[in-house]
Design an enzyme around this catalytic site. Structure first.
Site, PDB file in Angstrom:
ATOM      1  N   SER A  98      37.368  34.702  62.719  1.00 23.04           N
ATOM      2  CA  SER A  98      36.389  33.628  62.525  1.00 23.04           C
ATOM      3  C   SER A  98      35.709  33.255  63.837  1.00 23.04           C
ATOM      4  O   SER A  98      36.229  33.503  64.926  1.00 23.04           O
ATOM      5  CB  SER A  98      37.075  32.393  61.955  1.00 23.04           C
ATOM      6  OG  SER A  98      37.800  32.730  60.807  1.00 23.04           O
TER       7      SER A  98
HETATM    8  N1  SAH Z   1      42.508  33.559  60.194  1.00 19.18           N
HETATM    9  C1  SAH Z   1      41.977  34.859  60.546  1.00 19.18           C
HETATM   10  C2  SAH Z   1      40.676  35.180  59.829  1.00 19.18           C
HETATM   11  C3  SAH Z   1      40.998  35.802  58.612  1.00 19.18           C
HETATM   12  S1  SAH Z   1      39.783  36.663  57.683  1.00 19.18           S
HETATM   13  C4  SAH Z   1      41.801  35.034  62.035  1.00 19.18           C
HETATM   14  O1  SAH Z   1      41.956  34.065  62.777  1.00 19.18           O
HETATM   15  O2  SAH Z   1      41.526  36.154  62.449  1.00 19.18           O
HETATM   16  C5  SAH Z   1      40.611  36.456  56.128  1.00 19.18           C
HETATM   17  C6  SAH Z   1      41.910  37.195  55.979  1.00 19.18           C
HETATM   18  O3  SAH Z   1      42.440  36.826  54.702  1.00 19.18           O
HETATM   19  C7  SAH Z   1      41.765  38.708  55.993  1.00 19.18           C
HETATM   20  O4  SAH Z   1      42.614  39.265  56.926  1.00 19.18           O
HETATM   21  C8  SAH Z   1      42.165  39.103  54.564  1.00 19.18           C
HETATM   22  O5  SAH Z   1      42.831  40.348  54.487  1.00 19.18           O
HETATM   23  C9  SAH Z   1      43.084  37.963  54.179  1.00 19.18           C
HETATM   24  N2  SAH Z   1      43.249  37.786  52.734  1.00 19.18           N
HETATM   25  C10 SAH Z   1      42.311  37.925  51.761  1.00 19.18           C
HETATM   26  N3  SAH Z   1      42.863  37.705  50.557  1.00 19.18           N
HETATM   27  C11 SAH Z   1      44.181  37.426  50.775  1.00 19.18           C
HETATM   28  C12 SAH Z   1      45.281  37.132  49.914  1.00 19.18           C
HETATM   29  N4  SAH Z   1      45.153  37.073  48.586  1.00 19.18           N
HETATM   30  N5  SAH Z   1      46.476  36.900  50.482  1.00 19.18           N
HETATM   31  C13 SAH Z   1      46.646  36.967  51.823  1.00 19.18           C
HETATM   32  N6  SAH Z   1      45.647  37.240  52.680  1.00 19.18           N
HETATM   33  C14 SAH Z   1      44.430  37.469  52.167  1.00 19.18           C
END
Ligand code: SAH
Length: 221
Positions: free
Chosen positions: A68
């Site tokens: 993000s």
């Molecule tokens: N917080 C992260 C940004 C994450 S982007 C950072 O600081 O880098 C969103 C993330 O959510 C991705 O890695 C994606 O794989 C994960 N995601 C999407 N759906 C999900 C689910 N059902 N359960 C767990 N993780 C999930």
């Protein structure tokens, strides 16, 4: 293996400038900004994207996901109103960057990710920073992580049309839950929610764009 990086002065300066910029934007208070200043975002990016580390923008990570934008991380962290004794659940570990910031401000962080590859990379990066108050799990975040419930704070870092019921169940009575609510591939509303008389009640904080919360553990990890 990820080696601790010798941080050069240019990087330290770039990070301080980013944090000053966030201070001017008034998106977060002192403790949140100090946490952002203490975590090298470049550690959470792969070599081709490291030059983006201290710009206020999202960047690609493995598995087609994103880290993000720093101002969004700052705003979401601030909105959680963390206190040092609190336990936090994060859905969407991704790079582990937001997780590292949370770990600086709370007692314990549980973070769930559907890609094993991302979870393992995040674990290695958190280890470099000697962050030990985090537990990472590969699971479907729609189910939360019941073994650790209740949580004082829950932060969802992927877009969802509706806040999963399991997360509502795992939020402590006085807890706060933050999530981008809205369509995948579009603009979502970042919502700050608490328990109310007839379920969760929320206030809208900002428009944001997140990758979608996708059902199930990733088939290709
Ligand atoms: N917080 C992260 C940004 C994450 S982007 C950072 O600081 O880098 C969103 C993330 O959510 C991705 O890695 C994606 O794989 C994960 N995601 C999407 N759906 C999900 C689910 N059902 N359960 C767990 N993780 C999930």
């Amino acid at each position: 293996m990820i080696e601790p990086e010798e941080e050069d002065e240019a990087e330290t300066v770039a990070r301080a400038e980013l944090v000053m910029d966030l201070r001017r934007q008034n998106v977060a208070g002192r403790a949140t900004l100090a946490a952002l200043e203490s975590v090298p975002r470049s550690l959470f990016l792969d070599a081709p994207h490291k030059s983006l580390a201290y710009r206020d923008r999202a960047a690609p990570i493995d598995c087609g996901q994103t880290i993000s934008q720093p101002s969004v991380v700052a705003m979401m962290t601030e909105a959680l109103a963390l206190e040092p004794h609190m336990r936090v659940l994060e859905i969407g570990t991704g790079s582990g960057y937001q997780c590292a910031i949370l770990a600086r401000l709370a007692a314990e962080v549980v973070s769930v990710e559907r890609y094993r590859h991302l979870s393992e990379l995040a674990a290695a990066r958190l280890a470099v920073l000697k962050i030990t108050n985090v537990s990472l799990h590969v699971a479907d975040g729609h189910d939360g992580w019941p073994a650790g419930a209740p949580y004082d704070r829950i932060i969802v870092t992927a877009a969802t049309e509706a806040i999963p019921a399991a997360l509502v169940d795992q939020l402590a009575p006085e807890g706060i839950l933050i999530a981008p609510v809205g369509p995948a591939g579009g603009v979502q509303e970042l919502m700050r929610c608490r328990h109310g008389a007839g379920g969760l009640v929320g206030e809208r904080l900002a428009d944001v764009r997140f990758v979608p919360l996708t059902p199930g553990i990733a088939r290709i990890l």
